[in-house]
Write a protein that holds these residues in place. Sequence first.
Motif, PDB file in Angstrom:
ATOM      1  N   ASN A  55       0.835  -1.206   0.000  1.00  0.00           N
ATOM      2  CA  ASN A  55       0.000   0.000   0.000  1.00  0.00           C
ATOM      3  C   ASN A  55       0.867   1.252   0.000  1.00  0.00           C
ATOM      4  OD1 ASN A  55      -2.579  -1.420   0.293  1.00  0.00           O
ATOM      5  ND2 ASN A  55      -1.870  -1.898   2.370  1.00  0.00           N
ATOM      6  N   ASP A  56       0.550   2.199  -0.891  1.00  0.00           N
ATOM      7  CA  ASP A  56       1.276   3.464  -0.947  1.00  0.00           C
ATOM      8  C   ASP A  56       0.615   4.487  -0.028  1.00  0.00           C
ATOM      9  OD1 ASP A  56       3.213   2.636  -2.699  1.00  0.00           O
ATOM     10  OD2 ASP A  56       2.157   3.333  -4.492  1.00  0.00           O
ATOM     11  N   ILE A  57       1.417   5.071   0.851  1.00  0.00           N
ATOM     12  CA  ILE A  57       0.934   6.055   1.822  1.00  0.00           C
ATOM     13  C   ILE A  57       1.701   7.355   1.619  1.00  0.00           C
ATOM     14  CG2 ILE A  57       0.714   6.588   4.275  1.00  0.00           C
ATOM     15  CD1 ILE A  57       0.739   3.526   4.764  1.00  0.00           C
ATOM     16  N   SER A  58       0.968   8.467   1.533  1.00  0.00           N
ATOM     17  CA  SER A  58       1.621   9.773   1.368  1.00  0.00           C
ATOM     18  C   SER A  58       2.434  10.107   2.608  1.00  0.00           C
ATOM     19  CB  SER A  58       0.574  10.861   1.136  1.00  0.00           C
ATOM     20  OG  SER A  58      -0.113  10.647  -0.077  1.00  0.00           O
ATOM     21  N   ASP A  72       4.880  13.292   8.666  1.00  0.00           N
ATOM     22  CA  ASP A  72       3.432  13.224   8.545  1.00  0.00           C
ATOM     23  C   ASP A  72       3.048  12.132   7.554  1.00  0.00           C
ATOM     24  OD1 ASP A  72       2.135  15.637  10.063  1.00  0.00           O
ATOM     25  OD2 ASP A  72       3.909  16.465   9.070  1.00  0.00           O
ATOM     26  N   LEU A  73       2.090  11.297   7.950  1.00  0.00           N
ATOM     27  CA  LEU A  73       1.590  10.215   7.108  1.00  0.00           C
ATOM     28  C   LEU A  73       0.081  10.338   6.976  1.00  0.00           C
ATOM     29  CD1 LEU A  73       3.575   7.322   8.817  1.00  0.00           C
ATOM     30  CD2 LEU A  73       4.053   8.227   6.549  1.00  0.00           C
ATOM     31  N   GLU A  74      -0.398  10.396   5.743  1.00  0.00           N
ATOM     32  CA  GLU A  74      -1.838  10.474   5.508  1.00  0.00           C
ATOM     33  C   GLU A  74      -2.360   9.062   5.262  1.00  0.00           C
ATOM     34  OE1 GLU A  74      -5.304  12.649   5.473  1.00  0.00           O
ATOM     35  OE2 GLU A  74      -3.280  13.447   5.739  1.00  0.00           O
ATOM     36  N   ILE A  75      -3.122   8.541   6.247  1.00  0.00           N
ATOM     37  CA  ILE A  75      -3.616   7.164   6.169  1.00  0.00           C
ATOM     38  C   ILE A  75      -5.124   7.146   6.367  1.00  0.00           C
ATOM     39  CG2 ILE A  75      -3.408   4.822   7.075  1.00  0.00           C
ATOM     40  CD1 ILE A  75      -0.680   5.603   8.205  1.00  0.00           C
ATOM     41  N   MET A  76      -5.837   6.707   5.351  1.00  0.00           N
ATOM     42  CA  MET A  76      -7.294   6.580   5.414  1.00  0.00           C
ATOM     43  C   MET A  76      -7.950   7.884   5.856  1.00  0.00           C
ATOM     44  SD  MET A  76      -7.531   2.730   7.074  1.00  0.00           S
ATOM     45  CE  MET A  76      -9.348   2.721   7.052  1.00  0.00           C
ATOM     46  N   ALA A  78      -6.789  10.211   7.715  1.00  0.00           N
ATOM     47  CA  ALA A  78      -6.362  10.731   9.015  1.00  0.00           C
ATOM     48  C   ALA A  78      -4.873  11.035   8.998  1.00  0.00           C
ATOM     49  CB  ALA A  78      -6.681   9.729  10.121  1.00  0.00           C
ATOM     50  N   ASN A  79      -4.494  12.121   9.669  1.00  0.00           N
ATOM     51  CA  ASN A  79      -3.087  12.492   9.736  1.00  0.00           C
ATOM     52  C   ASN A  79      -2.417  11.794  10.920  1.00  0.00           C
ATOM     53  OD1 ASN A  79      -0.689  13.890   9.067  1.00  0.00           O
ATOM     54  ND2 ASN A  79      -1.083  15.351  10.720  1.00  0.00           N
ATOM     55  N   ASN A  80      -1.410  10.990  10.616  1.00  0.00           N
ATOM     56  CA  ASN A  80      -0.586  10.335  11.622  1.00  0.00           C
ATOM     57  C   ASN A  80       0.776  11.024  11.594  1.00  0.00           C
ATOM     58  OD1 ASN A  80      -2.062   7.365  12.151  1.00  0.00           O
ATOM     59  ND2 ASN A  80      -2.512   8.299  10.177  1.00  0.00           N
ATOM     60  N   TYR A  81       1.368  11.234  12.760  1.00  0.00           N
ATOM     61  CA  TYR A  81       2.632  11.956  12.738  1.00  0.00           C
ATOM     62  C   TYR A  81       3.576  11.516  13.857  1.00  0.00           C
ATOM     63  CZ  TYR A  81       0.450  14.913  16.372  1.00  0.00           C
ATOM     64  OH  TYR A  81      -0.179  15.366  17.495  1.00  0.00           O
ATOM     65  N   GLN A  82       4.834  11.883  13.644  1.00  0.00           N
ATOM     66  CA  GLN A  82       5.889  11.654  14.633  1.00  0.00           C
ATOM     67  C   GLN A  82       6.732  12.918  14.675  1.00  0.00           C
ATOM     68  OE1 GLN A  82       9.402   8.766  14.102  1.00  0.00           O
ATOM     69  NE2 GLN A  82       8.006   7.596  15.392  1.00  0.00           N
ATOM     70  N   ILE A  83       6.990  13.414  15.877  1.00  0.00           N
ATOM     71  CA  ILE A  83       7.738  14.653  16.059  1.00  0.00           C
ATOM     72  C   ILE A  83       8.946  14.387  16.946  1.00  0.00           C
ATOM     73  CG2 ILE A  83       7.695  17.004  16.991  1.00  0.00           C
ATOM     74  CD1 ILE A  83       4.674  17.020  16.485  1.00  0.00           C
ATOM     75  N   MET A  84      10.072  14.973  16.579  1.00  0.00           N
ATOM     76  CA  MET A  84      11.271  14.907  17.406  1.00  0.00           C
ATOM     77  C   MET A  84      11.917  16.281  17.487  1.00  0.00           C
ATOM     78  SD  MET A  84      13.282  11.422  16.301  1.00  0.00           S
ATOM     79  CE  MET A  84      14.633  11.872  17.404  1.00  0.00           C
ATOM     80  N   ASN A  85      12.402  16.624  18.677  1.00  0.00           N
ATOM     81  CA  ASN A  85      13.241  17.796  18.825  1.00  0.00           C
ATOM     82  C   ASN A  85      14.460  17.384  19.646  1.00  0.00           C
ATOM     83  OD1 ASN A  85      12.389  17.919  21.617  1.00  0.00           O
ATOM     84  ND2 ASN A  85      10.543  18.998  20.933  1.00  0.00           N
ATOM     85  N   PHE A  92       1.855  10.135  17.254  1.00  0.00           N
ATOM     86  CA  PHE A  92       0.389  10.076  17.215  1.00  0.00           C
ATOM     87  C   PHE A  92      -0.038   9.307  15.968  1.00  0.00           C
ATOM     88  CE2 PHE A  92      -3.813  12.267  16.286  1.00  0.00           C
ATOM     89  CZ  PHE A  92      -4.514  11.476  17.176  1.00  0.00           C
ATOM     90  N   PHE A  93      -0.468   8.064  16.176  1.00  0.00           N
ATOM     91  CA  PHE A  93      -0.880   7.205  15.087  1.00  0.00           C
ATOM     92  C   PHE A  93      -2.304   6.695  15.333  1.00  0.00           C
ATOM     93  CE2 PHE A  93       3.625   7.128  14.194  1.00  0.00           C
ATOM     94  CZ  PHE A  93       3.690   6.980  12.811  1.00  0.00           C
ATOM     95  N   PRO A  94      -3.325   7.452  14.886  1.00  0.00           N
ATOM     96  CA  PRO A  94      -4.709   6.978  15.017  1.00  0.00           C
ATOM     97  C   PRO A  94      -4.919   5.624  14.352  1.00  0.00           C
ATOM     98  CG  PRO A  94      -4.662   9.288  14.383  1.00  0.00           C
ATOM     99  CD  PRO A  94      -3.252   8.791  14.288  1.00  0.00           C
ATOM    100  N   ILE A  95      -4.113   5.341  13.296  1.00  0.00           N
ATOM    101  CA  ILE A  95      -4.244   4.070  12.599  1.00  0.00           C
ATOM    102  C   ILE A  95      -3.958   2.904  13.542  1.00  0.00           C
ATOM    103  CG2 ILE A  95      -1.846   4.007  11.805  1.00  0.00           C
ATOM    104  CD1 ILE A  95      -4.945   2.907   9.790  1.00  0.00           C
ATOM    105  N   ARG A  96      -3.203   3.170  14.613  1.00  0.00           N
ATOM    106  CA  ARG A  96      -2.882   2.136  15.599  1.00  0.00           C
ATOM    107  C   ARG A  96      -3.815   2.184  16.809  1.00  0.00           C
ATOM    108  NH1 ARG A  96       3.710   2.917  15.873  1.00  0.00           N
ATOM    109  NH2 ARG A  96       4.179   2.352  13.702  1.00  0.00           N
ATOM    110  N   GLY A  97      -4.837   3.018  16.709  1.00  0.00           N
ATOM    111  CA  GLY A  97      -5.797   3.099  17.797  1.00  0.00           C
ATOM    112  C   GLY A  97      -5.481   4.147  18.841  1.00  0.00           C
ATOM    113  N   MET A  98      -4.441   4.974  18.608  1.00  0.00           N
ATOM    114  CA  MET A  98      -4.108   6.019  19.576  1.00  0.00           C
ATOM    115  C   MET A  98      -5.200   7.081  19.598  1.00  0.00           C
ATOM    116  SD  MET A  98      -0.011   6.715  19.077  1.00  0.00           S
ATOM    117  CE  MET A  98       1.217   5.430  19.329  1.00  0.00           C
TER     118      MET A  98
END
Length: 230
Positions: A55-58, A72-76, A78-85, A92-98
Amino acid sequence: MKAFLPVLVLLMAFSATAQTADEIVDKYVTAMGGKEKLSSLKSAKMEGVINVQGNDISIAITKVQNTGMRMDLEIMGANNYQIMNTKSGITFFPIRGMQSPEPMPDEQYKGALTQLDLQGTLFNYKDKGTTLEYLGTEKVESNEAYKLKATLKSGSVVNYFIDTKTNMLVKSSSKRMMQGVETEFETTFSDYKQNTDGFWFPYTTGTPQGTTSFDKIETNIKVDPKMFEQ
């Protein structure tokens, strides 16, 4: 005198190894555009798709040198993201139920810290407190590659593989804690091209999660540092 000779041989061998490692890094830096060019790389936004199980995910990755990274990952829809500083990471991955953003586990954060160095761990590695050891050559996808063992200031160890013909990075490997288990994590780099600003990037990268193909990479753009905060 006889007792001194083995020590002398060891010292000579160490010196030759260190020198060889530096020579390899110099070739790599030259292949990537040279010291002046790499030093001028301060930010980047990379856009493309990651193929996961067919599956191709933006995907969009924004980085500012030694400041932060956001994926940032656009899945179904919904915006899923990972941030680091430089202090912490958020996932935050709603696709995983978060239901809400969660702190990145310490081991995962430490293992991914090198991603904040947009110019690359090998560039000016001594100034960063990194030590290098040349471990000979190995095959990477049927091509010969120099293997460099980098021990970071944090104590983490990463192996870098530099193609002997192109002098470009083709693979990195390190041990990371994933779900409580120490796992060998490999990333491959290929399809090197220059973007419109003349910076070299691997437009295809591969990890255990999937293969990412970038079609647009912008550099030295203005980035709001707030995007790396939660």
